[in-house]
Design a protein around this motif. Structure first.
Motif, mmCIF file in Angstrom:
data_model
loop_
_atom_site.group_PDB
_atom_site.id
_atom_site.type_symbol
_atom_site.label_atom_id
_atom_site.label_comp_id
_atom_site.label_asym_id
_atom_site.label_seq_id
_atom_site.Cartn_x
_atom_site.Cartn_y
_atom_site.Cartn_z
ATOM 1 N N ALA A 481 0.850 -1.194 0.000
ATOM 2 C CA ALA A 481 0.000 0.000 0.000
ATOM 3 C C ALA A 481 0.884 1.242 0.000
ATOM 4 N N VAL A 482 0.459 2.243 -0.751
ATOM 5 C CA VAL A 482 1.190 3.503 -0.839
ATOM 6 C C VAL A 482 0.362 4.595 -0.173
ATOM 7 N N VAL A 483 0.985 5.330 0.733
ATOM 8 C CA VAL A 483 0.313 6.424 1.436
ATOM 9 C C VAL A 483 0.620 7.719 0.690
ATOM 10 N N LEU A 568 -5.690 15.461 6.401
ATOM 11 C CA LEU A 568 -4.363 15.958 6.767
ATOM 12 C C LEU A 568 -3.679 15.030 7.759
ATOM 13 N N ASP A 569 -4.422 14.166 8.434
ATOM 14 C CA ASP A 569 -3.866 13.137 9.315
ATOM 15 C C ASP A 569 -3.858 11.819 8.544
ATOM 16 N N LEU A 570 -2.644 11.352 8.163
ATOM 17 C CA LEU A 570 -2.505 10.169 7.322
ATOM 18 C C LEU A 570 -2.174 8.962 8.183
ATOM 19 N N SER A 571 -2.840 7.835 7.922
ATOM 20 C CA SER A 571 -2.629 6.602 8.677
ATOM 21 C C SER A 571 -2.402 5.450 7.712
ATOM 22 N N SER A 572 -1.953 4.315 8.253
ATOM 23 C CA SER A 572 -1.644 3.152 7.426
ATOM 24 C C SER A 572 -2.926 2.441 7.009
ATOM 25 N N PRO A 573 -3.107 2.171 5.725
ATOM 26 C CA PRO A 573 -4.329 1.474 5.291
ATOM 27 C C PRO A 573 -4.290 -0.024 5.568
ATOM 28 N N SER A 575 -1.933 -3.472 7.615
ATOM 29 C CA SER A 575 -0.900 -3.852 8.575
ATOM 30 C C SER A 575 0.340 -4.296 7.804
ATOM 31 N N GLY A 576 1.488 -3.836 8.262
ATOM 32 C CA GLY A 576 2.710 -4.191 7.553
ATOM 33 C C GLY A 576 3.908 -3.441 8.096
ATOM 34 N N VAL A 577 4.959 -3.401 7.282
ATOM 35 C CA VAL A 577 6.227 -2.782 7.651
ATOM 36 C C VAL A 577 6.424 -1.541 6.806
ATOM 37 N N VAL A 578 6.871 -0.466 7.450
ATOM 38 C CA VAL A 578 7.176 0.764 6.721
ATOM 39 C C VAL A 578 8.438 0.526 5.899
ATOM 40 N N ALA A 579 8.329 0.677 4.565
ATOM 41 C CA ALA A 579 9.446 0.374 3.678
ATOM 42 C C ALA A 579 10.163 1.609 3.170
ATOM 43 N N THR A 580 9.630 2.783 3.418
ATOM 44 C CA THR A 580 10.240 4.006 2.900
ATOM 45 C C THR A 580 11.315 4.498 3.853
ATOM 46 N N PRO A 581 12.522 4.756 3.367
ATOM 47 C CA PRO A 581 13.594 5.227 4.251
ATOM 48 C C PRO A 581 13.478 6.719 4.545
ATOM 49 N N ARG A 582 14.043 7.116 5.651
ATOM 50 C CA ARG A 582 14.201 8.528 6.045
ATOM 51 C C ARG A 582 12.875 9.299 5.981
ATOM 52 N N LEU A 583 11.838 8.770 6.626
ATOM 53 C CA LEU A 583 10.563 9.485 6.667
ATOM 54 C C LEU A 583 10.698 10.814 7.393
ATOM 55 N N GLU A 584 11.625 10.882 8.356
ATOM 56 C CA GLU A 584 11.766 12.111 9.137
ATOM 57 C C GLU A 584 12.267 13.277 8.290
ATOM 58 N N THR A 595 1.195 13.527 -3.420
ATOM 59 C CA THR A 595 2.596 13.198 -3.142
ATOM 60 C C THR A 595 2.687 11.882 -2.364
ATOM 61 N N GLU A 596 3.591 10.989 -2.833
ATOM 62 C CA GLU A 596 3.799 9.720 -2.130
ATOM 63 C C GLU A 596 4.720 9.949 -0.944
ATOM 64 N N LEU A 597 4.229 9.630 0.254
ATOM 65 C CA LEU A 597 5.008 9.847 1.465
ATOM 66 C C LEU A 597 5.584 8.558 2.041
#
Length: 717
Positions: A481-483, A568-573, A575-584, A595-597
């Protein structure tokens, strides 16, 4: 010590006598020294005339020294008996001298050698020349040598400082710097090394350049050994060129150094060759590091690094082959001929106790037997692996130019390399047959022969083997899933990091959109006011319809703005593992709508996509079972074939090098999806490996028929 000096000091003068033939004598230029090997005192003797080293028990050496070409066997027996107190007969002395004659120990002048050669029959000479043909064995082809001793004396006089403490310390610092560059850039170096072995994007000119470069570096390697031998006072009478399995090599006779030098000095002589290569590597590595890629200097420096650094570490330093690392190990553990003795012990033990052959197992102390077994097995596996890689490299070279028929030179090279080993195996099987044939023939009665033939026939026609198809893969999650942002805004909070496990509905980001939130606040206030007015008008029955419509309009507007603000408050659609690096890194940035976050991967169920050529598609069906092996992990996972693409596609560049199809029309590939349960989460997206899909069962006869018919269908028809 020189043998002439030893004779003059140790023995009294004995008048010369005239004899019908010359008695045996030692090479006047021979050197010898006492050593301790395996706890026993031995004397190492170097004969310059034969360029060979001999080992004798210390007790035998005084007897051998008495042979000076003048004393008769009776005189030698008398003198030795007087010196040792042990009676020896002239016949016993003659017999011992005859044994050494068979080993070509005694000295002969060039004139004596010519006379002896003329006395031999023509047939025997031709047989000897044929047996020792310079080009008859591809494993070792020797070319004429030359005497480099004068050059080495000149060179050593100008480079003796190589063995000083300050120069050694400086060299070690340079080696450390080179190692740092290599380790920090290993990803690039390893990739280039694999590409070079596969020989993709290379020409015949590259082959010639690499070959000549290897010749020069290997020459310097041998100069390193000879230089160290000269440092410790040994002569270097011969240096020559050779081909070992068609690979260029030089050889240097440093035998005298191994006779006269101490144990530490012999270790230095063994290390000197690789040390010289590492010095060259230390010069080439900074050049490779500092030059732009794809330039001639950069490529040349890398090839020097490959020959002097990587190959030295894998080959010369490795003690499992009879190269420098092997000689270092023999000196360290003080066991001469480790490979021969361990291999002879293990092979003899197997022949006697496994095959039941009448072979005598050489005695080895109990404390050494486990080490001998381990070393013999490891050295055998490693040696055959290196020979296999050599044959594979030849195949890769020809595959780059003619992939369709490259298997022919590859098989020919493998046959030449393993020819002697195949011959040895054949002789062994012949020996086993001759030893067991009587018992085997007695066992194979007509009834048993018929039963064995029937069993073989059944094994040939029974469908015992699975048809299978294998291919490389890259793992990816089956569900992903892509947020993305729905409303634009500034990221004010990040609640997740790469690799974090999240449940469905877990908050990931918080955005702020001041204009949107201001419009929502204004719309909410207007809606509340319109609601109050509509309620008041309804009580007074004054313009209630118009105010009611205005309230409904503002209510709909408020609902839409509230929905946008809620996004404006985005949540995970899922259950799984966050695969995107450096979210901060997105914190504080302004993002537009769409925009893909982040990407969320459900790794509980993985998918492996492999590419199968059209030649193998007939063996596959949806639902077939499969197994996958991931690189670096010993465990294997079961998988199911879930989908086979209807149309062919190009293979993923990460899974195959298309350069291997140069000169051919690339085959068509079909994508096959495999599903793998990953309940423990050990499998990660991006892992690579090999998958094998198992199809219908087939008999051995059917398998052979299919392979032969497919081969002729592809190559001949």
């Amino acid at each position: 010590m020189n043998i002439t000096e030893a004779l003059n000091v140790a023995l009294p003068e004995i008048p010369a006598r005239t004899v019908a033939q010359r008695y045996p004598r030692i090479d006047p230029a021979a050197t010898f020294k006492e050593h301790i090997e395996d706890g026993h005192k031995v004397v190492r003797v170097y004969l310059p005339s034969e360029q060979t080293m001999f080992r004798f028990p210390l007790a035998n050496w005084p007897l051998i020294q008495l042979f000076d070409g003048k004393r008769s066997y009776e005189e030698i027996a008398e003198i030795h008996s007087a010196q040792s107190g042990v009676e020896f007969s002239a016949e016993e002395v003659r017999e011992y001298a005859s044994e050494l004659e068979g080993e070509h120990f005694w000295y002969r002048t060039p004139q004596e050698k010519n006379i002896l050669q003329l006395q031999k029959g023509s047939e025997e000479r031709q047989k000897k020349l044929k047996a020792k043909s310079r080009y008859g064995d591809i494993s070792l082809i020797l070319f004429p040598a030359f005497n480099p001793d004068k050059f080495l004396t000149w060179l050593y006089a100008r480079t003796a400082y190589f063995y000083t403490a300050w120069f050694t310390a400086l060299t070690l610092l340079v080696f450390a710097f080179t190692a740092g560059i290599t380790i920090s850039h290993w990803g690039e170096i390893g990739r280039d090394t694999l590409e070079f072995y596969n020989f993709s994007h290379k020409t015949w000119g590259d082959v010639v350049v690499f070959y000549l470069l290897a010749v020069v570096i290997l020459c310097l390697h041998e100069v390193g050994h000879a230089h160290a031998c000269k440092h410790y006072g040994g002569r270097v009478p011969a240096m020559g060129f050779a081909l070992i399995y068609l690979t260029p090599a030089f050889y240097t006779d440093t035998t005298e150094g191994h006779v006269t030098a101490s144990r530490y000095q012999r270790l230095v002589i063994s290390v000197a060759g690789v040390w010289a290569e590492l010095m060259i590597c230390a010069l080439a590595t900074p050049v490779w590091w500092g030059t732009p890629p794809d330039t001639a200097l950069h490529i040349a420096a890398y090839e020097v690094m490959l020959i002097t650094g990587i190959s030295s570490a894998l080959l010369n330093w490795n003690p499992l082959m009879k190269l420098d690392g092997y000689h270092m190990l023999c000196e360290i553990i003080n066991i001469a001929d480790l490979k021969e003795t361990s291999t002879l012990y293990v092979s003899s033990w197997v022949k006697r106790h496994i095959w039941g052959l009448p072979i005598e197992v050489p005695y080895v102390p109990k404390r050494r037997r486990p080490g001998f077994v381990v070393y013999a097995i490891l050295s055998g596996i490693y040696s055959y692996s290196v020979l296999y890689l050599v044959a594979g490299f030849v195949g890769n070279v020809f595959r780059n130019f003619n992939p369709e028929w490259s298997f022919i030179p590859e098989l020919l090279t493998a046959g030449l390399i393993f020819r002697s080993r195949i011959r040895t195996l054949g002789n062994f099987m012949k020996f086993v047959y001759l030893d067991k044939k009587d018992r085997v023939r007695a066992w194979f009665t007509p009834g048993r022969t018929l039963a064995a033939a029937g069993l073989v026939l059944v094994l040939l026609i029974l469908p015992l083997w699975h048809e299978s198809v294998s291919g490389r893969f890259l793992l990816e999650p089956a569900n992903r899933a892509v947020v993305r942002t729905v409303s634009p805004g500034m990221v004010t909070a990040v609640y997740a990091t790469e690799g974090k496990m999240v449940d469905a509905g877990t908050p990931l980001f918080q955005l702020r959109n001041v204009p949107l939130q201001s419009r929502l606040a204004l719309s909410t206030a207007n809606f509340q006011m319109a609601t109050a007015r509509a309620n008041s008008a309804a009580l007074r029955y004054d313009n209630a319809g118009a105010l009611s419509r205005q309230r409904d309009f503002l209510e709909a507007q408020n609902v839409g703005l509230s929905a946008q603000a809620a996004r404006l408050d985005l949540s995970s659609p899922i259950s799984g593992v966050v695969a995107t690096p450096r979210l901060e890194d997105t914190l504080g940035s302004y993002v537009t709508a769409g925009t893909e976050l982040a990407e969320i991967d459900d790794v509980s169920l993985m998918r492996a996509r492999i590419y199968v050529s059209e030649y193998e598609m007939s063996r596959l069906k949806v639902g077939y079972k499969a197994r996958i092996a991931v690189q670096g992990i010993m465990r294997k996972w079961d998988a199911d074939t879930t989908n086979i693409s209807a149309l062919s596609s190009e293979i993923d560049e990460n899974l195959a090098d298309r350069a291997q199809y140069k000169g051919l029309n690339p085959p068509n590939f079909y994508v096959v999806d495999l599903r793998i349960e990953n309940g423990d989460g050990r499998l990660k997206p991006g892992m690579a490996g090999v998958a094998r899909i198992y199809g219908r069962r087939i008999s051995a006869a059917g398998y052979l028929w299919t392979e032969v018919s497919d081969f002729f269908g592809r190559k001949v028809w």
